[in-house]
Design a protein around this motif. Structure first.
Motif, mmCIF file in Angstrom:
data_model
loop_
_atom_site.group_PDB
_atom_site.id
_atom_site.type_symbol
_atom_site.label_atom_id
_atom_site.label_comp_id
_atom_site.label_asym_id
_atom_site.label_seq_id
_atom_site.Cartn_x
_atom_site.Cartn_y
_atom_site.Cartn_z
ATOM 1 N N MET A 1 0.949 -1.170 0.070
ATOM 2 C CA MET A 1 0.105 0.013 0.175
ATOM 3 C C MET A 1 0.714 1.443 0.092
ATOM 4 O O MET A 1 0.327 2.435 -0.337
ATOM 5 N N LEU A 2 2.266 1.258 0.252
ATOM 6 C CA LEU A 2 2.842 2.170 0.469
ATOM 7 C C LEU A 2 3.019 2.793 -0.868
ATOM 8 O O LEU A 2 3.225 4.262 -1.056
ATOM 9 N N TYR A 3 3.311 1.986 -1.972
ATOM 10 C CA TYR A 3 3.449 2.363 -3.223
ATOM 11 C C TYR A 3 2.302 3.230 -3.908
ATOM 12 O O TYR A 3 2.592 4.226 -4.336
ATOM 13 N N HIS A 4 1.227 2.940 -3.310
ATOM 14 C CA HIS A 4 0.079 3.770 -3.932
ATOM 15 C C HIS A 4 0.064 5.113 -3.007
ATOM 16 O O HIS A 4 -0.144 6.308 -3.542
ATOM 17 N N GLN A 5 0.427 5.298 -1.814
ATOM 18 C CA GLN A 5 0.485 6.338 -1.047
ATOM 19 C C GLN A 5 1.443 7.290 -1.400
ATOM 20 O O GLN A 5 0.960 8.446 -1.237
ATOM 21 N N GLU A 6 2.510 6.937 -2.095
ATOM 22 C CA GLU A 6 3.429 7.826 -2.583
ATOM 23 C C GLU A 6 3.467 8.532 -3.729
ATOM 24 O O GLU A 6 3.713 9.356 -4.259
ATOM 25 N N ARG A 7 2.128 7.864 -4.545
ATOM 26 C CA ARG A 7 2.045 8.288 -5.898
ATOM 27 C C ARG A 7 1.171 9.545 -5.953
ATOM 28 O O ARG A 7 -0.226 9.509 -5.083
ATOM 29 N N HIS A 8 1.266 10.469 -6.723
ATOM 30 C CA HIS A 8 0.447 11.519 -7.039
ATOM 31 C C HIS A 8 0.427 11.780 -8.591
ATOM 32 O O HIS A 8 1.441 12.374 -9.241
ATOM 33 N N ILE A 9 -0.589 11.162 -9.371
ATOM 34 C CA ILE A 9 -0.798 11.268 -10.635
ATOM 35 C C ILE A 9 -1.807 12.299 -11.148
ATOM 36 O O ILE A 9 -3.052 12.176 -10.665
ATOM 37 N N THR A 10 -1.474 13.008 -12.191
ATOM 38 C CA THR A 10 -2.608 14.091 -12.702
ATOM 39 C C THR A 10 -2.659 13.327 -14.125
ATOM 40 O O THR A 10 -1.910 13.300 -14.683
ATOM 41 N N HIS A 11 -4.066 13.197 -14.442
ATOM 42 C CA HIS A 11 -4.498 13.227 -15.693
ATOM 43 C C HIS A 11 -4.956 14.510 -16.229
ATOM 44 O O HIS A 11 -5.909 15.020 -15.845
ATOM 45 N N LEU A 12 -4.528 14.920 -17.489
ATOM 46 C CA LEU A 12 -4.803 16.053 -18.184
ATOM 47 C C LEU A 12 -5.417 15.707 -19.648
ATOM 48 O O LEU A 12 -4.873 14.900 -20.166
ATOM 49 N N GLY A 144 -7.515 15.728 -13.361
ATOM 50 C CA GLY A 144 -7.835 14.727 -12.017
ATOM 51 C C GLY A 144 -6.541 14.582 -11.348
ATOM 52 O O GLY A 144 -5.735 14.176 -12.094
ATOM 53 N N LEU A 145 -6.759 14.845 -10.150
ATOM 54 C CA LEU A 145 -5.366 14.318 -9.449
ATOM 55 C C LEU A 145 -5.941 13.153 -8.505
ATOM 56 O O LEU A 145 -6.697 13.452 -7.851
ATOM 57 N N ALA A 146 -4.996 12.104 -8.293
ATOM 58 C CA ALA A 146 -5.016 10.936 -7.589
ATOM 59 C C ALA A 146 -4.119 10.154 -7.327
ATOM 60 O O ALA A 146 -3.024 10.528 -7.636
ATOM 61 N N SER A 147 -4.186 8.997 -6.456
ATOM 62 C CA SER A 147 -3.126 8.211 -6.450
ATOM 63 C C SER A 147 -2.538 7.284 -7.546
ATOM 64 O O SER A 147 -1.718 6.394 -7.525
ATOM 65 N N ASN A 148 -3.588 7.123 -8.615
ATOM 66 C CA ASN A 148 -3.344 6.251 -9.678
ATOM 67 C C ASN A 148 -3.806 6.746 -10.981
ATOM 68 O O ASN A 148 -4.770 7.753 -11.020
ATOM 69 N N LYS A 149 -3.422 6.247 -11.923
ATOM 70 C CA LYS A 149 -3.952 6.717 -13.340
ATOM 71 C C LYS A 149 -5.257 6.337 -13.707
ATOM 72 O O LYS A 149 -5.969 7.333 -14.204
ATOM 73 N N GLY A 231 -10.746 0.302 -7.272
ATOM 74 C CA GLY A 231 -9.667 1.597 -7.348
ATOM 75 C C GLY A 231 -8.255 1.256 -7.376
ATOM 76 O O GLY A 231 -7.351 2.061 -7.062
ATOM 77 N N ILE A 232 -8.041 -0.037 -7.851
ATOM 78 C CA ILE A 232 -6.624 -0.723 -7.714
ATOM 79 C C ILE A 232 -5.999 -0.443 -9.336
ATOM 80 O O ILE A 232 -6.419 -0.888 -10.270
ATOM 81 N N ASP A 233 -4.854 0.231 -9.252
ATOM 82 C CA ASP A 233 -3.974 0.319 -10.728
ATOM 83 C C ASP A 233 -2.690 0.922 -10.224
ATOM 84 O O ASP A 233 -2.478 1.764 -9.510
ATOM 85 N N GLU A 234 -1.724 -0.216 -10.629
ATOM 86 C CA GLU A 234 -0.180 -0.142 -10.260
ATOM 87 C C GLU A 234 0.223 0.406 -11.542
ATOM 88 O O GLU A 234 1.482 0.347 -11.645
ATOM 89 N N THR A 235 -0.489 0.619 -12.546
ATOM 90 C CA THR A 235 0.260 1.178 -13.868
ATOM 91 C C THR A 235 1.001 2.286 -13.822
ATOM 92 O O THR A 235 0.590 3.393 -13.361
ATOM 93 N N PRO A 236 2.191 2.214 -14.166
ATOM 94 C CA PRO A 236 3.389 3.158 -14.251
ATOM 95 C C PRO A 236 3.130 4.293 -15.155
ATOM 96 O O PRO A 236 2.341 4.061 -16.335
ATOM 97 N N VAL A 237 3.676 5.501 -15.008
ATOM 98 C CA VAL A 237 3.320 6.540 -16.034
ATOM 99 C C VAL A 237 4.900 6.352 -17.021
ATOM 100 O O VAL A 237 6.030 6.088 -16.473
ATOM 101 N N VAL A 238 4.414 6.016 -18.325
ATOM 102 C CA VAL A 238 5.423 5.691 -19.194
ATOM 103 C C VAL A 238 6.001 6.839 -19.682
ATOM 104 O O VAL A 238 5.224 7.677 -20.147
#
Length: 386
Positions: A1-12, A144-149, A231-238
């Motif tokens: 869960m730490l991985y999700h907590q550290e992420r801040h992903i903005t979709h434009l 939209g800003l969230a913890s995953n894509k 709400g689970i998505d671990e896909t990285p930003v490429v």
């Protein structure tokens, strides 16, 4: 869960991108029901304004039906060159502003702001980026800003047009719960219909179905859907600059000066990787042709083009590049072609002037190639002599 907590992903996501570009070029279109696409009855709607959507019009709809739904709609022929230009402009603005971003389509981006919360604040930074894009391009954009894509994309879609929202970490399931299952990315009409028939209408209900049941119902896609509903998505930003090229080249057994053979090889090779491009659901924005002479001197020419993956557009460009490149009357030992500046997308957006039949033809050709092999169906000019 730490991985999700550290992420801040903005979709434009640029709002009704094609329409917005046309409104920049012709402000008289602002606030009007605008349809982008071929004007003939057999054309299709590539994009439409929010004013047109109120009449039930949507992209990929036959133009004939769209005109019936809104007889006073303004039809504008698409200009892929202009849209590609503005897409590259926005890409450059983002590239100059953030360290890590992904271009997921001609008008969508994911920005990884992980760690930014400690210094500037991700919500504030995203808002400033939104303003900067509008100021420098004139195009409205939502984020939209969230913890995953996944969550950031769903959130963006909910606040469009010209909106912004942050979904705090830990609120992913709560946010998704009341939404229709059709709001989840990747849920097609058939899957949605199947779930609706089962009484599954909201994401909350979908998230409560045991994962084993979803697997039995839809296989691997059932597992993916269950993860999305939760709400689970671990896909990285490429990273955008890491987008791979698609290329092929052929070193001949014997050096040749046979111009007909060289042209047929160029057509065959171009068709081959254009099919591969469509199979990967990508568009190319740059084409390069390479020639190597018998003395091992190698020359290349490239051209930036409007984003596309349509054979007839790519082939025309490849032939033009070859004609400009082949100026010497020396034997050729190698010919190659490469597509770069790749972004996700489909070929429908390139076919503004084409009919539904043209789109269907491309789909039928690709279907045959996928089922029986890509060499089974080729242009006559690309056929090798036996």
């Amino acid at each position: 869960m730490l991985y999700h907590q550290e992420r801040h992903i903005t979709h434009l996501d640029l709002d009704t991108f094609f329409v917005s570009v046309e409104c920049l070029r012709n402000p008289a279109l602002l606030g009007k029901p605008v349809l982008i696409g071929g004007s003939g009855d057999r054309g299709v709607v590539a994009s439409c304004s929010y004013e047109a959507r109120k009449f039930g019009i949507h992209s990929a709809m036959p133009m004939k039906i769209a005109r019936r739904l809104c007889s006073h709609a303004i039809i504008v022929r698409g200009d892929m060159e202009a849209y590609s230009k503005y897409s590259r402009l926005v890409t450059n603005i983002i590239q100059d502003t953030v360290p890590l971003f992904e271009k997921s389509s001609i008008d969508e981006f994911y920005v990884d702001l992980t760690g930014m919360d400690k210094f500037f604040g991700c919500q504030l930074f995203s808002g400033e980026l939104k303003k900067k894009i509008y100021k420098e391009s004139g195009l409205p954009i939502s984020f939209g800003l969230a913890s995953n894509k996944l969550i950031s994309k769903v959130a963006t879609n909910e606040v469009k047009p010209n909106g912004q929202i942050e979904i705090p970490f830990g609120n992913e399931k709560i946010y998704l719960a009341p939404l229709s299952i059709a709001k989840l990315p990747g849920v097609g009409k058939q899957t949605a219909l199947l779930l609706f028939k089962m009484g599954v209408e909201t994401v909350k209900v979908l998230s409560e179905i045991p994962i084993e049941m979803m697997q039995n119902l839809l296989g691997k896609s059932g597992t993916d859907l269950w993860r999305k509903a939760n709400g689970i998505d671990e896909t990285p930003v490429v990273p955008f600059h890491e987008q791979k090229s698609i290329s092929t080249e052929n070193t001949f057994q014997q050096d040749t000066i046979d111009i007909h053979f060289l042209n047929s090889e160029l057509v065959r090779m171009t068709e081959k990787i254009a099919f591969e491009l469509r199979q990967q659901n990508k568009l190319t924005g740059c084409i390069t042709v390479k020639l190597r002479y018998s003395n091992f001197e190698t020359f290349t020419r490239q051209l930036t083009i409007p984003y596309t993956n349509a054979d007839h557009i790519i082939l025309k460009t490849a032939k033009e590049l070859f004609a400009k490149l082949y100026e010497r009357r020396m034997l050729i030992r190698l010919i190659g072609i490469r597509f770069t500046n790749l972004i996700p997308g489909n070929y429908q957006i390139s076919l503004f002037d084409d009919t539904q039949e043209s789109i269907n033809l491309y789909q039928a050709i690709d279907s045959v190639k996928k089922r029986f092999g890509e060499d089974l169906l080729i242009r006559a000019t690309g056929a090798r002599k036996v």
